[in-house]
Design a protein around this motif. Structure first.
Motif, PDB file in Angstrom:
ATOM      1  N   LEU A  67      47.395 -17.774   2.598  1.00  0.00           N
ATOM      2  CA  LEU A  67      47.929 -19.035   1.627  1.00  0.00           C
ATOM      3  C   LEU A  67      46.999 -18.953   0.492  1.00  0.00           C
ATOM      4  O   LEU A  67      45.929 -18.636   0.227  1.00  0.00           O
ATOM      5  N   PRO A  68      47.820 -19.628  -0.388  1.00  0.00           N
ATOM      6  CA  PRO A  68      47.113 -19.959  -1.675  1.00  0.00           C
ATOM      7  C   PRO A  68      45.959 -20.942  -1.519  1.00  0.00           C
ATOM      8  O   PRO A  68      45.822 -21.689  -0.497  1.00  0.00           O
ATOM      9  N   VAL A  69      45.076 -20.997  -2.422  1.00  0.00           N
ATOM     10  CA  VAL A  69      43.778 -21.932  -2.285  1.00  0.00           C
ATOM     11  C   VAL A  69      43.761 -22.906  -3.557  1.00  0.00           C
ATOM     12  O   VAL A  69      43.867 -22.494  -4.607  1.00  0.00           O
ATOM     13  N   LEU A  70      43.741 -24.333  -3.383  1.00  0.00           N
ATOM     14  CA  LEU A  70      43.377 -25.142  -4.253  1.00  0.00           C
ATOM     15  C   LEU A  70      41.985 -25.603  -4.396  1.00  0.00           C
ATOM     16  O   LEU A  70      41.751 -25.993  -3.368  1.00  0.00           O
ATOM     17  N   TYR A  71      41.466 -25.596  -5.278  1.00  0.00           N
ATOM     18  CA  TYR A  71      39.765 -25.909  -5.561  1.00  0.00           C
ATOM     19  C   TYR A  71      40.245 -27.265  -6.398  1.00  0.00           C
ATOM     20  O   TYR A  71      40.410 -27.186  -7.746  1.00  0.00           O
ATOM     21  N   LEU A  72      39.528 -28.164  -5.701  1.00  0.00           N
ATOM     22  CA  LEU A  72      39.650 -29.517  -6.088  1.00  0.00           C
ATOM     23  C   LEU A  72      38.174 -29.899  -6.545  1.00  0.00           C
ATOM     24  O   LEU A  72      37.351 -30.241  -5.684  1.00  0.00           O
ATOM     25  N   LEU A  73      37.981 -30.659  -7.814  1.00  0.00           N
ATOM     26  CA  LEU A  73      36.712 -31.259  -8.057  1.00  0.00           C
ATOM     27  C   LEU A  73      36.711 -32.534  -7.878  1.00  0.00           C
ATOM     28  O   LEU A  73      37.843 -33.267  -7.680  1.00  0.00           O
ATOM     29  N   ASP A  74      35.605 -33.367  -7.771  1.00  0.00           N
ATOM     30  CA  ASP A  74      35.498 -34.648  -7.410  1.00  0.00           C
ATOM     31  C   ASP A  74      36.250 -34.742  -5.822  1.00  0.00           C
ATOM     32  O   ASP A  74      36.911 -35.752  -5.616  1.00  0.00           O
ATOM     33  N   GLY A  75      35.839 -34.021  -5.043  1.00  0.00           N
ATOM     34  CA  GLY A  75      36.472 -33.835  -3.717  1.00  0.00           C
ATOM     35  C   GLY A  75      36.363 -35.101  -2.960  1.00  0.00           C
ATOM     36  O   GLY A  75      37.183 -35.392  -2.125  1.00  0.00           O
ATOM     37  N   VAL A 100      42.902 -26.531   0.673  1.00  0.00           N
ATOM     38  CA  VAL A 100      42.700 -27.465   0.063  1.00  0.00           C
ATOM     39  C   VAL A 100      41.128 -27.237  -0.029  1.00  0.00           C
ATOM     40  O   VAL A 100      40.555 -27.377   1.196  1.00  0.00           O
ATOM     41  N   VAL A 101      40.366 -26.912  -1.063  1.00  0.00           N
ATOM     42  CA  VAL A 101      38.809 -26.985  -0.710  1.00  0.00           C
ATOM     43  C   VAL A 101      38.349 -28.013  -1.814  1.00  0.00           C
ATOM     44  O   VAL A 101      38.619 -28.011  -2.810  1.00  0.00           O
ATOM     45  N   GLY A 102      37.802 -29.200  -1.345  1.00  0.00           N
ATOM     46  CA  GLY A 102      37.290 -30.338  -1.974  1.00  0.00           C
ATOM     47  C   GLY A 102      36.011 -30.427  -2.235  1.00  0.00           C
ATOM     48  O   GLY A 102      34.986 -30.502  -1.235  1.00  0.00           O
ATOM     49  N   ILE A 103      35.361 -29.853  -3.667  1.00  0.00           N
ATOM     50  CA  ILE A 103      34.080 -30.082  -3.737  1.00  0.00           C
ATOM     51  C   ILE A 103      33.517 -31.217  -4.042  1.00  0.00           C
ATOM     52  O   ILE A 103      33.853 -32.048  -4.855  1.00  0.00           O
ATOM     53  N   ILE A 104      32.294 -31.533  -3.245  1.00  0.00           N
ATOM     54  CA  ILE A 104      31.667 -33.040  -3.101  1.00  0.00           C
ATOM     55  C   ILE A 104      30.557 -32.846  -4.332  1.00  0.00           C
ATOM     56  O   ILE A 104      29.883 -31.993  -4.220  1.00  0.00           O
ATOM     57  N   ASN A 105      30.590 -33.813  -5.175  1.00  0.00           N
ATOM     58  CA  ASN A 105      29.558 -33.783  -6.277  1.00  0.00           C
ATOM     59  C   ASN A 105      28.047 -34.126  -5.571  1.00  0.00           C
ATOM     60  O   ASN A 105      27.847 -34.962  -4.681  1.00  0.00           O
ATOM     61  N   ILE A 106      27.160 -33.721  -6.548  1.00  0.00           N
ATOM     62  CA  ILE A 106      25.830 -33.964  -6.248  1.00  0.00           C
ATOM     63  C   ILE A 106      25.481 -34.969  -7.574  1.00  0.00           C
ATOM     64  O   ILE A 106      25.224 -35.787  -7.719  1.00  0.00           O
ATOM     65  N   ASP A 107      25.731 -34.207  -8.725  1.00  0.00           N
ATOM     66  CA  ASP A 107      25.557 -34.699  -9.985  1.00  0.00           C
ATOM     67  C   ASP A 107      26.798 -34.224 -10.924  1.00  0.00           C
ATOM     68  O   ASP A 107      26.837 -33.154 -11.600  1.00  0.00           O
ATOM     69  N   ARG A 108      27.824 -35.045 -11.073  1.00  0.00           N
ATOM     70  CA  ARG A 108      29.053 -34.677 -11.631  1.00  0.00           C
ATOM     71  C   ARG A 108      28.874 -34.625 -12.958  1.00  0.00           C
ATOM     72  O   ARG A 108      29.495 -33.853 -13.809  1.00  0.00           O
TER      73      ARG A 108
END
Lengths: 278, 278
Positions: A67-75, A100-108
């Motif tokens: 499958l394709p992968v979507l990298y999402l900021l502000d997960g 979907v990979v939702g990256i969680i912020n530490i310091d956006r």
């Protein structure tokens, strides 16, 4: 780079939970959205980084389909919304399946800003912006640590999408211009072009001048967010349109009924529809 | 009426899972969407019925705040989408918090149709429609079994919303007209007015004539679904508009870019915005 062993523990518990639940179900349910938080230690950033992963239901006739992968900021804000769109629409064969990979912020304010500045959109000093300008390092984390981690652990195609909102929007455009080989498609919802005296508009102008082609799909949008915001989007759209880049399929959409925070709901849907259309 | 004991088991496992996960989190995450399936035995329907429940994060300064409840038909299709909207928008104080109960279908052609018919929209016979016409009984299940179950187990206000799509749309309108005390607000996305020779249009005309007021909020919509579909919506909108019912706040929205299956994504957002606006 190492996988937090807790992720495995949660995985086992999750499987247990899910298998017990299945017994109680008299209809086949397809719309489970993962809430698991995975952790990966990043050497590049010298910190543990967390992210959600959503993998659509497997079609039993095509198990282990890549499958394709979507990298999402502000997960932490938008992961469940996008995952539920993809679940629902792929179930009805309107969208293809996408991880979907939702990256969680530490310091956006550090990770998603492409340059250093301590000024807000109205020119005021903001001490929380002191660490700003870390987007290059953050993109290196994605390219050299997160992507290999995902590609080792999931069956993926080479097609990758990057999506972001606000600061995440300029981070997405920064990635397209400075690391054009990392992704195939980009979504920038309400990119904060006001950042650092229109830093990203200037970078776009400079970088586009040197490009003869950009084989990408690219969606960008804004809402009802004030004149300066919309003016910047129109400038950006002119830069893109006038350059007539070979291979670039792009869509700009304005949402006059949406605010900065409601726009992602409709814009991400339109963006996915544009990017996943065939 | 009884709660399936498995629900309790899953609840404990879920709490365990969630508390372990929390330890690994360096940011406070608000967007957990429940995937738990609850079961309730219905005496009215003589079957076990399943549903999802989403309860927004508790504000630590106002624990146990009573919340309105949204009862959503076709829960297996749209529960996660609506729950993620409410989570995200209530976190940013754009929406109030709402509990979502997503009722999972066993036979939607039976439970969501207000009259008996065995014909599809194009007049063809369809044997799977033999059990149709069960909506009255299904509404009794909601009123006398599901609602008390929710109100005993969760802290709820008296404000209740019913939402449905397609057959769920005519079920919603049927409920508003035949059980006007059950809910305060209604959402009918692409109601299937074609059903049984426009049964619901005729019922609307007959019932509205006898009403002098209808203190409700009501959202209805259609997409790009063919001329007959849109014509029916326009007829319905005329009935509502011409009746000038005291206290009825309504909105009709047409989505020319949406199909029957994509429309819920944008229509449910607009509907919630209209109904939850203050």
């Amino acid at each position: 780079m190492s996988i937090n062993v807790n992720a495995i523990k949660y995985g086992i518990l999750f499987l247990l939970l899910f298998s017990l639940q299945s017994k109680a179900q008299s209809v086949k349910l397809f719309n489970h959205i993962s809430n698991e938080v995975y952790t990966l230690h990043s050497k590049v950033l010298n910190q543990d980084r967390q992210f959600y992963i959503h993998v659509p239901e497997q079609d039993s006739t095509k198990p282990n389909k890549a499958l394709p992968v979507l990298y999402l900021l502000d997960g932490e804000n938008h992961f469940h919304i996008l995952s539920s769109y993809i679940n629902y629409l792929s179930h009805f064969k309107i969208f293809p399946q996408v991880i979907v990979v939702g990256i969680i912020n530490i310091d956006r304010k550090k990770d998603l800003t492409p340059s250093h500045s301590t000024k807000t959109y109205d020119g005021k000093e903001d001490t929380t912006l002191k660490p700003s300008g870390g987007n290059e390092q953050f993109l290196q984390f994605i390219e050299t640590e997160l992507m290999p981690h995902i590609e080792i652990n999931y069956k993926t195609t080479s097609y990758k999408i990057l999506a972001g909102h606000s600061f995440g929007g300029i981070a997405t455009i920064n990635c397209m211009l400075t690391h054009p080989d990392m992704f195939n498609a980009y979504i920038a919802v309400s990119p904060s072009f006001w950042w650092d005296n229109n830093y990203m508009l200037k970078l776009t102008e400079a970088k586009l001048a040197k490009l003869s082609s950009l084989k990408k799909r690219f969606f960008y949008s804004d809402g009802n967010e004030g004149t300066f915001f919309h003016t910047d989007l129109l400038k950006f759209d002119s830069l893109i349109t006038n350059r007539k880049l070979k291979g670039l399929e792009y869509m700009y959409k304005n949402y006059p009924e949406e605010t900065h925070m409601t726009e992602p709901i409709v814009a991400y849907f339109d963006a996915l529809r544009f990017i996943l259309r065939d």
